[in-house]
Motif scaffolding. Sequence first.
Motif, PDB file in Angstrom:
ATOM      1  N   PRO A  83      38.676  47.139  28.772  1.00 18.96           N
ATOM      2  CA  PRO A  83      38.031  47.520  30.034  1.00 18.96           C
ATOM      3  C   PRO A  83      37.140  46.395  30.575  1.00 18.96           C
ATOM      4  N   LEU A  84      37.150  46.231  31.889  1.00 19.31           N
ATOM      5  CA  LEU A  84      36.376  45.189  32.554  1.00 19.31           C
ATOM      6  C   LEU A  84      35.412  45.816  33.546  1.00 19.31           C
ATOM      7  N   THR A  85      34.364  45.078  33.861  1.00 20.88           N
ATOM      8  CA  THR A  85      33.433  45.498  34.909  1.00 20.88           C
ATOM      9  C   THR A  85      33.610  44.598  36.119  1.00 20.88           C
ATOM     10  N   ALA A  86      33.767  45.210  37.271  1.00 17.36           N
ATOM     11  CA  ALA A  86      33.872  44.474  38.533  1.00 17.36           C
ATOM     12  C   ALA A  86      32.637  44.785  39.365  1.00 17.36           C
ATOM     13  N   ARG A  87      31.972  43.740  39.858  1.00 25.30           N
ATOM     14  CA  ARG A  87      30.742  43.927  40.635  1.00 25.30           C
ATOM     15  C   ARG A  87      30.815  43.125  41.911  1.00 25.30           C
ATOM     16  N   ALA A  88      30.664  43.812  43.043  1.00 27.84           N
ATOM     17  CA  ALA A  88      30.613  43.154  44.345  1.00 27.84           C
ATOM     18  C   ALA A  88      29.158  43.059  44.785  1.00 27.84           C
ATOM     19  N   VAL A  89      28.740  41.862  45.209  1.00 27.13           N
ATOM     20  CA  VAL A  89      27.351  41.623  45.604  1.00 27.13           C
ATOM     21  C   VAL A  89      27.349  41.016  47.006  1.00 27.13           C
ATOM     22  N   LEU A  90      26.625  41.669  47.929  1.00 26.83           N
ATOM     23  CA  LEU A  90      26.480  41.139  49.289  1.00 26.83           C
ATOM     24  C   LEU A  90      25.278  40.206  49.298  1.00 26.83           C
ATOM     25  N   LEU A  91      25.524  38.917  49.478  1.00 22.67           N
ATOM     26  CA  LEU A  91      24.465  37.909  49.374  1.00 22.67           C
ATOM     27  C   LEU A  91      23.785  37.614  50.701  1.00 22.67           C
ATOM     28  N   GLY A  92      24.520  37.676  51.799  1.00 26.48           N
ATOM     29  CA  GLY A  92      23.945  37.327  53.095  1.00 26.48           C
ATOM     30  C   GLY A  92      24.908  37.569  54.226  1.00 26.48           C
ATOM     31  N   GLU A  93      24.553  37.027  55.396  1.00 24.40           N
ATOM     32  CA  GLU A  93      25.388  37.224  56.580  1.00 24.40           C
ATOM     33  C   GLU A  93      26.760  36.577  56.425  1.00 24.40           C
ATOM     34  N   ARG A  94      26.799  35.419  55.790  1.00 25.33           N
ATOM     35  CA  ARG A  94      28.059  34.680  55.703  1.00 25.33           C
ATOM     36  C   ARG A  94      27.970  33.704  54.543  1.00 25.33           C
ATOM     37  N   VAL A 111      30.154  38.374  50.752  1.00 23.73           N
ATOM     38  CA  VAL A 111      30.273  39.121  49.495  1.00 23.73           C
ATOM     39  C   VAL A 111      30.945  38.260  48.430  1.00 23.73           C
ATOM     40  N   VAL A 112      30.422  38.373  47.210  1.00 23.15           N
ATOM     41  CA  VAL A 112      31.051  37.762  46.044  1.00 23.15           C
ATOM     42  C   VAL A 112      31.393  38.890  45.066  1.00 23.15           C
ATOM     43  N   VAL A 113      32.624  38.891  44.571  1.00 21.76           N
ATOM     44  CA  VAL A 113      33.057  39.889  43.591  1.00 21.76           C
ATOM     45  C   VAL A 113      33.262  39.182  42.257  1.00 21.76           C
ATOM     46  N   LEU A 114      32.607  39.700  41.222  1.00 18.11           N
ATOM     47  CA  LEU A 114      32.655  39.118  39.881  1.00 18.11           C
ATOM     48  C   LEU A 114      33.320  40.117  38.943  1.00 18.11           C
ATOM     49  N   ILE A 115      34.369  39.683  38.251  1.00 15.95           N
ATOM     50  CA  ILE A 115      35.147  40.577  37.394  1.00 15.95           C
ATOM     51  C   ILE A 115      35.212  40.004  35.985  1.00 15.95           C
ATOM     52  N   GLY A 116      34.859  40.842  35.015  1.00 16.22           N
ATOM     53  CA  GLY A 116      34.983  40.449  33.614  1.00 16.22           C
ATOM     54  C   GLY A 116      33.978  39.420  33.156  1.00 16.22           C
ATOM     55  N   GLU A 157      23.097  44.564  48.623  1.00 16.41           N
ATOM     56  CA  GLU A 157      23.920  45.736  48.347  1.00 16.41           C
ATOM     57  C   GLU A 157      24.952  45.382  47.273  1.00 16.41           C
ATOM     58  N   GLU A 158      25.227  46.330  46.383  1.00 16.11           N
ATOM     59  CA  GLU A 158      26.198  46.108  45.316  1.00 16.11           C
ATOM     60  C   GLU A 158      27.154  47.290  45.206  1.00 16.11           C
ATOM     61  N   GLU A 159      28.337  46.997  44.715  1.00 16.08           N
ATOM     62  CA  GLU A 159      29.336  48.032  44.404  1.00 16.08           C
ATOM     63  C   GLU A 159      29.948  47.669  43.060  1.00 16.08           C
ATOM     64  N   THR A 160      29.859  48.581  42.111  1.00 17.30           N
ATOM     65  CA  THR A 160      30.333  48.306  40.751  1.00 17.30           C
ATOM     66  C   THR A 160      31.429  49.298  40.374  1.00 17.30           C
ATOM     67  N   ALA A 161      32.418  48.799  39.661  1.00 20.85           N
ATOM     68  CA  ALA A 161      33.509  49.664  39.196  1.00 20.85           C
ATOM     69  C   ALA A 161      33.967  49.193  37.823  1.00 20.85           C
ATOM     70  N   ARG A 162      34.537  50.120  37.064  1.00 25.21           N
ATOM     71  CA  ARG A 162      35.095  49.788  35.752  1.00 25.21           C
ATOM     72  C   ARG A 162      36.608  49.750  35.876  1.00 25.21           C
ATOM     73  N   PRO A 213      45.907  38.129  38.622  1.00 27.45           N
ATOM     74  CA  PRO A 213      45.041  37.751  39.746  1.00 27.45           C
ATOM     75  C   PRO A 213      45.353  38.519  41.020  1.00 27.45           C
ATOM     76  N   GLN A 214      46.626  38.840  41.258  1.00 29.26           N
ATOM     77  CA  GLN A 214      46.993  39.547  42.477  1.00 29.26           C
ATOM     78  C   GLN A 214      46.379  40.950  42.513  1.00 29.26           C
ATOM     79  N   ARG A 215      46.428  41.651  41.385  1.00 32.33           N
ATOM     80  CA  ARG A 215      45.823  42.988  41.342  1.00 32.33           C
ATOM     81  C   ARG A 215      44.301  42.906  41.442  1.00 32.33           C
ATOM     82  N   LEU A 216      43.731  41.918  40.803  1.00 30.47           N
ATOM     83  CA  LEU A 216      42.274  41.760  40.879  1.00 30.47           C
ATOM     84  C   LEU A 216      41.832  41.436  42.296  1.00 30.47           C
ATOM     85  N   LEU A 217      42.659  40.709  43.045  1.00 31.47           N
ATOM     86  CA  LEU A 217      42.341  40.418  44.452  1.00 31.47           C
ATOM     87  C   LEU A 217      42.316  41.698  45.280  1.00 31.47           C
ATOM     88  N   VAL A 218      43.250  42.594  45.012  1.00 29.88           N
ATOM     89  CA  VAL A 218      43.292  43.866  45.736  1.00 29.88           C
ATOM     90  C   VAL A 218      42.048  44.690  45.435  1.00 29.88           C
TER      91      VAL A 218
END
Length: 270
Positions: free
Chosen positions: A12-23, A57-62, A87-92, A116-121
């Motif tokens: 199992p992996l943890t995926a975390r999306a982090v909104l850092l700024g406007e762009r 947004v940056v998404v960090l997985i595993g 703002e963050e969004e986390t999923a397992r 990588p293709q599934r992780l991109l989705v």
Amino acid sequence: MAASPPESAFPPLTARAVLLGERIDTVGLERRDAVSTTPLAFGVGEQGFAVVFRYGVVVLIGLDPLAEDEVLRGIGPRVVSPFALREEETARLAPAGDREERVEPDGAICIADRSPQRLLVVADALAKSAALADDERQVAQVFDTIEPWARELARRGRGPAGRRAMIRLIGAALLVEHRVSGRVAVSDKPDILWDRPDLERLYARLETEYELDERAEVLNRKLGLIGQTARLMTDLIDTERSLRLEWAIVVLIVAEIGLTLYQMASGVAG
């Protein structure tokens, strides 16, 4: 030597999306080992994965916390107008096994493999959800400001604040409308689906799980209401200004008539 486990049997992996700024300015961040350029995606360490979206947004997985902090520090100088509140969004992420790809009732995302293709989705859906969460918070703040004004307008027939405060409120409403409408097109599907249409079902399930279309629709309706409110406030300012101008003209006319009558009376008396 024992054989390495297949991709479909990943832990199992943890995926975390982090909104850092406007762009995030991704120019110059290109890497030879990049899996994708739009969005920019690359491996981190032996099994980690990072995806950088231009809308902030940056998404960090595993990745472990130390590796996450290292990636975020590296991207930090590229962030335009960084946010104090992220703002963050986390999923397992878990292997689907012999069953189809799905989202479990506890929110775990079951995928066939960690390609990588599934992780991109997965990253695309998490990034949009994090961006929407920030948009929803900003819109809610504007509504919290507008509501007392609207209540006072209904009760007294006029706004409770002066012209300067009303102009600041209009500016805040328009700024949020501009930020939200120009940040991310939620309805756009990830580019990887053009090459991998077999992943559309996975994306559709993630889209449903995070209610991306529904949240975007509600947000657009609220933005429309904010725009209408800003125009109403502008019209009220113009109306008040016109009334003051008309009263000033009336006062001047009355003063001129009074002065003329005084002069006539003085002439007769003389």
